[in-house]
Design a protein around this motif. Structure first.
Motif, PDB file in Angstrom:
ATOM      1  N   GLN A 108      25.702  46.733  76.792  1.00  0.00           N
ATOM      2  CA  GLN A 108      26.539  46.081  77.794  1.00  0.00           C
ATOM      3  C   GLN A 108      25.659  45.202  78.694  1.00  0.00           C
ATOM      4  O   GLN A 108      24.575  45.613  79.101  1.00  0.00           O
ATOM      5  CB  GLN A 108      27.274  47.114  78.657  1.00  0.00           C
ATOM      6  CG  GLN A 108      28.237  48.018  77.888  1.00  0.00           C
ATOM      7  CD  GLN A 108      29.423  47.249  77.325  1.00  0.00           C
ATOM      8  OE1 GLN A 108      29.950  46.337  77.973  1.00  0.00           O
ATOM      9  NE2 GLN A 108      29.848  47.620  76.121  1.00  0.00           N
TER      10      GLN A 108
ATOM     11  N   THR B  40      24.239  43.793  81.902  1.00  0.00           N
ATOM     12  CA  THR B  40      24.155  44.263  83.292  1.00  0.00           C
ATOM     13  C   THR B  40      23.795  43.135  84.251  1.00  0.00           C
ATOM     14  O   THR B  40      24.285  43.106  85.383  1.00  0.00           O
ATOM     15  CB  THR B  40      23.105  45.379  83.417  1.00  0.00           C
ATOM     16  OG1 THR B  40      21.830  44.874  82.961  1.00  0.00           O
ATOM     17  CG2 THR B  40      23.489  46.591  82.583  1.00  0.00           C
ATOM     18  N   ASP B  41      22.942  42.211  83.809  1.00  0.00           N
ATOM     19  CA  ASP B  41      22.504  41.109  84.663  1.00  0.00           C
ATOM     20  C   ASP B  41      22.403  39.853  83.801  1.00  0.00           C
ATOM     21  O   ASP B  41      22.057  39.924  82.622  1.00  0.00           O
ATOM     22  CB  ASP B  41      21.134  41.392  85.287  1.00  0.00           C
ATOM     23  CG  ASP B  41      21.008  42.833  85.786  1.00  0.00           C
ATOM     24  OD1 ASP B  41      21.926  43.279  86.479  1.00  0.00           O
ATOM     25  OD2 ASP B  41      20.004  43.487  85.442  1.00  0.00           O
TER      26      ASP B  41
ATOM     27  N   LEU C  93      26.186  42.518  87.842  1.00  0.00           N
ATOM     28  CA  LEU C  93      27.561  42.973  87.647  1.00  0.00           C
ATOM     29  C   LEU C  93      27.925  44.173  88.507  1.00  0.00           C
ATOM     30  O   LEU C  93      29.095  44.396  88.799  1.00  0.00           O
ATOM     31  CB  LEU C  93      27.792  43.300  86.166  1.00  0.00           C
ATOM     32  CG  LEU C  93      27.574  42.131  85.180  1.00  0.00           C
ATOM     33  CD1 LEU C  93      28.023  42.525  83.790  1.00  0.00           C
ATOM     34  CD2 LEU C  93      28.321  40.882  85.642  1.00  0.00           C
ATOM     35  N   ASP C  94      26.925  44.961  88.920  1.00  0.00           N
ATOM     36  CA  ASP C  94      27.229  46.163  89.714  1.00  0.00           C
ATOM     37  C   ASP C  94      26.196  46.344  90.818  1.00  0.00           C
ATOM     38  O   ASP C  94      25.056  46.743  90.547  1.00  0.00           O
ATOM     39  CB  ASP C  94      27.243  47.397  88.811  1.00  0.00           C
ATOM     40  CG  ASP C  94      27.623  48.663  89.590  1.00  0.00           C
ATOM     41  OD1 ASP C  94      28.337  48.531  90.608  1.00  0.00           O
ATOM     42  OD2 ASP C  94      27.199  49.758  89.164  1.00  0.00           O
ATOM     43  N   PRO C  95      26.603  46.079  92.101  1.00  0.00           N
ATOM     44  CA  PRO C  95      27.870  45.457  92.487  1.00  0.00           C
ATOM     45  C   PRO C  95      27.831  43.964  92.209  1.00  0.00           C
ATOM     46  O   PRO C  95      26.736  43.394  92.056  1.00  0.00           O
ATOM     47  CB  PRO C  95      27.932  45.747  93.991  1.00  0.00           C
ATOM     48  CG  PRO C  95      26.499  45.790  94.415  1.00  0.00           C
ATOM     49  CD  PRO C  95      25.747  46.379  93.264  1.00  0.00           C
ATOM     50  N   PRO C  96      28.999  43.296  92.145  1.00  0.00           N
ATOM     51  CA  PRO C  96      29.024  41.861  91.853  1.00  0.00           C
ATOM     52  C   PRO C  96      28.268  41.072  92.924  1.00  0.00           C
ATOM     53  O   PRO C  96      28.747  40.914  94.042  1.00  0.00           O
ATOM     54  CB  PRO C  96      30.527  41.529  91.863  1.00  0.00           C
ATOM     55  CG  PRO C  96      31.222  42.828  91.649  1.00  0.00           C
ATOM     56  CD  PRO C  96      30.354  43.858  92.301  1.00  0.00           C
ATOM     57  N   THR C  97      27.083  40.617  92.577  1.00  0.00           N
ATOM     58  CA  THR C  97      26.205  39.931  93.525  1.00  0.00           C
ATOM     59  C   THR C  97      25.542  38.756  92.829  1.00  0.00           C
ATOM     60  O   THR C  97      25.159  38.856  91.657  1.00  0.00           O
ATOM     61  CB  THR C  97      25.119  40.881  94.056  1.00  0.00           C
ATOM     62  OG1 THR C  97      25.727  42.055  94.601  1.00  0.00           O
ATOM     63  CG2 THR C  97      24.267  40.214  95.118  1.00  0.00           C
TER      64      THR C  97
ATOM     65  N   GLN D  60      27.514  38.428  98.227  1.00  0.00           N
ATOM     66  CA  GLN D  60      28.121  39.701  97.823  1.00  0.00           C
ATOM     67  C   GLN D  60      29.634  39.509  97.852  1.00  0.00           C
ATOM     68  O   GLN D  60      30.254  39.436  98.903  1.00  0.00           O
ATOM     69  CB  GLN D  60      27.694  40.806  98.785  1.00  0.00           C
ATOM     70  CG  GLN D  60      27.426  42.150  98.133  1.00  0.00           C
ATOM     71  CD  GLN D  60      28.712  42.860  97.716  1.00  0.00           C
ATOM     72  OE1 GLN D  60      29.734  42.706  98.363  1.00  0.00           O
ATOM     73  NE2 GLN D  60      28.653  43.629  96.647  1.00  0.00           N
TER      74      GLN D  60
ATOM     75  N   ALA E 241      32.281  41.323  96.874  1.00  0.00           N
ATOM     76  CA  ALA E 241      33.208  42.379  97.298  1.00  0.00           C
ATOM     77  C   ALA E 241      33.365  42.418  98.810  1.00  0.00           C
ATOM     78  O   ALA E 241      34.464  42.641  99.337  1.00  0.00           O
ATOM     79  CB  ALA E 241      32.719  43.736  96.778  1.00  0.00           C
TER      80      ALA E 241
ATOM     81  N   LYS F 152      19.839  48.815  94.643  1.00  0.00           N
ATOM     82  CA  LYS F 152      20.848  47.922  95.230  1.00  0.00           C
ATOM     83  C   LYS F 152      20.488  47.584  96.686  1.00  0.00           C
ATOM     84  O   LYS F 152      21.330  47.655  97.586  1.00  0.00           O
ATOM     85  CB  LYS F 152      22.241  48.544  95.144  1.00  0.00           C
ATOM     86  CG  LYS F 152      22.659  48.835  93.702  1.00  0.00           C
ATOM     87  CD  LYS F 152      23.974  49.542  93.592  1.00  0.00           C
ATOM     88  CE  LYS F 152      24.272  49.878  92.139  1.00  0.00           C
ATOM     89  NZ  LYS F 152      25.533  50.617  91.977  1.00  0.00           N
TER      90      LYS F 152
ATOM     91  N   GLU G  20      25.152  49.080  98.454  1.00  0.00           N
ATOM     92  CA  GLU G  20      26.046  50.200  98.169  1.00  0.00           C
ATOM     93  C   GLU G  20      26.564  50.839  99.457  1.00  0.00           C
ATOM     94  O   GLU G  20      27.736  51.225  99.543  1.00  0.00           O
ATOM     95  CB  GLU G  20      25.320  51.239  97.312  1.00  0.00           C
ATOM     96  CG  GLU G  20      26.258  52.219  96.614  1.00  0.00           C
ATOM     97  CD  GLU G  20      25.551  52.975  95.516  1.00  0.00           C
ATOM     98  OE1 GLU G  20      26.122  53.059  94.415  1.00  0.00           O
ATOM     99  OE2 GLU G  20      24.425  53.472  95.747  1.00  0.00           O
TER     100      GLU G  20
END
Length: 414
Positions: A251, A253-254, A281-285, A311, A313, A330, A358
């Protein structure tokens, strides 16, 4: 003077009227020198006739009713067994050797169709690549060797394997070209492209045309139109737009991209330049800068150029003169002229900022100024800690002992 040699064993080219005729054709029009060694043993005439018919591609005897055009066409195809093609330079050093169990030479096309050819390509008298194929059309003119078919070329020193449907070897230019559905494999890397150009002395391979290269550890994939692999330096370099993706459990990730980039296969560090951008992707940044260094093994990103971090979100954007992010933790660390814009038109400026994505927590140090629109208020101090989303910001005087200045902006009715 260069010399070129073709050797064959136990081959008969033509049989006519009960007589054995051995022709010594010029296999390629530009050959400087051609030597055919034919070993014939005493055999009954009928058996020799059979050999002759096979060697001529099944030419019927005179008077069989076949027209002259068909006979002329069949005579143009010459079959040889256990053939070796050799080429050397002016001082006798080999440039290439290709062996084949069976080869059919077509005069019109000046091409030899070889079955199961194997051989070596030489540079400075030493083998630099081994080649083989199931079948291949072979052309040679003393300056270059060309093979067309399903070709496999192997670098015996570096363990690189190149597969394609065309191979061209130009020893004077120190250039090996493999093209047409190219696949390259190595213990560090797998690559596909339209073409690969190998410079054996420089230990350099240039991939071009829809290049997709995948490193093994960590799993990173690169996409570009041109990629240079400096084998000894263990470096992949692109001077055109490139996209780099990091995977975990298959998957993404970046994802990083820029107008140019470099990946060090040994240190696992990618350098992205010219409007560089990294999307997490985690968190969407998103991290954007003119140049950044991405350690794909340690999962850190660093830039000494002006940087923007978004950021999504929390709807927060931060700019600074330089920054670093530790992806697993993070955490973003920013320095120099830090400016934060949050939702609700909140702003915060400082000399330094630690941003815990986070926890949604900001820690600012040095010349802190916090402003909000609703209600309109300003705070000035040495440090600040808080959450922009909840508007819970604590500004303190810090170790300098200077006081915190609070400014309430009055609102007047229209």
């Amino acid at each position: 003077m260069k010399y070129q040699k073709v050797r064959q064993k136990n081959s008969v080219n033509c049989v006519e009227k009960g007589q054995i005729k051995v022709n010594l054709p010029k296999l390629f029009s530009s050959l400087n020198y051609l030597q055919l060694k034919v070993k014939l043993f005493y055999l009954p005439l009928t058996f020799l006739l059979v050999i002759g018919l096979v060697a001529c591609g099944g030419k019927p005897p005179p008077g069989s009713g076949s027209n002259d055009a068909d006979s002329s066409l069949e005579e143009s195809n010459l079959t040889f067994f256990d053939v070796t093609l050799e080429q050397a330079d002016e001082v006798g050093k080999p440039l290439w050797k290709v062996r084949s169990k069976k080869a059919i030479y077509t005069k019109e096309k000046q091409i030899g169709q070889a079955e199961s050819p194997v051989g070596e390509l030489y540079q400075d008298g030493k083998p630099v690549y081994k080649i083989r194929a199931d079948k291949a059309d072979i052309e040679q003119d003393g300056e270059k060797l060309f093979l067309k078919g399903k070709i496999l070329a192997t670098d015996p020193i570096n363990g690189i394997v190149l597969q394609g449907n065309e191979l061209e070897w130009l020893p004077k230019e120190d250039l090996l070209i493999v093209r047409n559905q190219l696949n390259g494999t190595h213990k560090q890397l797998k690559a596909t492209a339209q073409e690969a150009r190998v410079k054996t002395r420089e230990q350099r391979i240039e991939f071009s045309g829809r290049v997709v290269a995948k490193s093994v550890d960590p799993p990173v994939q690169m996409r570009t139109e041109n990629l240079i692999w400096r084998i000894k330096e263990e470096a992949l370099i692109s001077d055109v737009p490139i996209e780099i993706e990091r995977y975990n459990n298959n998957q993404i990730t970046d994802r990083g991209q820029g107008g140019a980039g470099k990946v060090n296969l040994k240190t696992k560090v990618a350098t992205i330049k010219k409007n560089a951008r990294l999307d997490l992707l985690d968190p969407p940044t998103q991290i954007a800068s003119n140049s950044m260094t991405w350690d794909t093994k340690a999962e850190t990103v660093m830039t000494n150029s002006p940087v923007t971090v978004v950021q999504r979100a929390e709807n927060v954007t931060v700019t600074a003169n330089q920054g670093q992010m530790k992806i697993p933790e993070k955490v973003v660390n920013l320095k120099g002229n830090v400016k934060v814009i949050g939702q609700g038109s909140q702003t915060l400026s400082s000399n330094q900022l630690n941003w815990y994505l986070e926890k949604k927590l900001l820690e600012a140090q040095g010349n802190v100024v916090y402003r909000q629109i609703e209600p309109p208020i300003n705070f000035t101090g040495e440090t600040a800690v808080g959450n922009l989303q909840t508007k819970d910001i604590l500004v303190t005087r810090g170790k300098s002992g200077s006081r915190v200045v609070t400014e309430i902006v009055p609102q007047y009715p229209n």
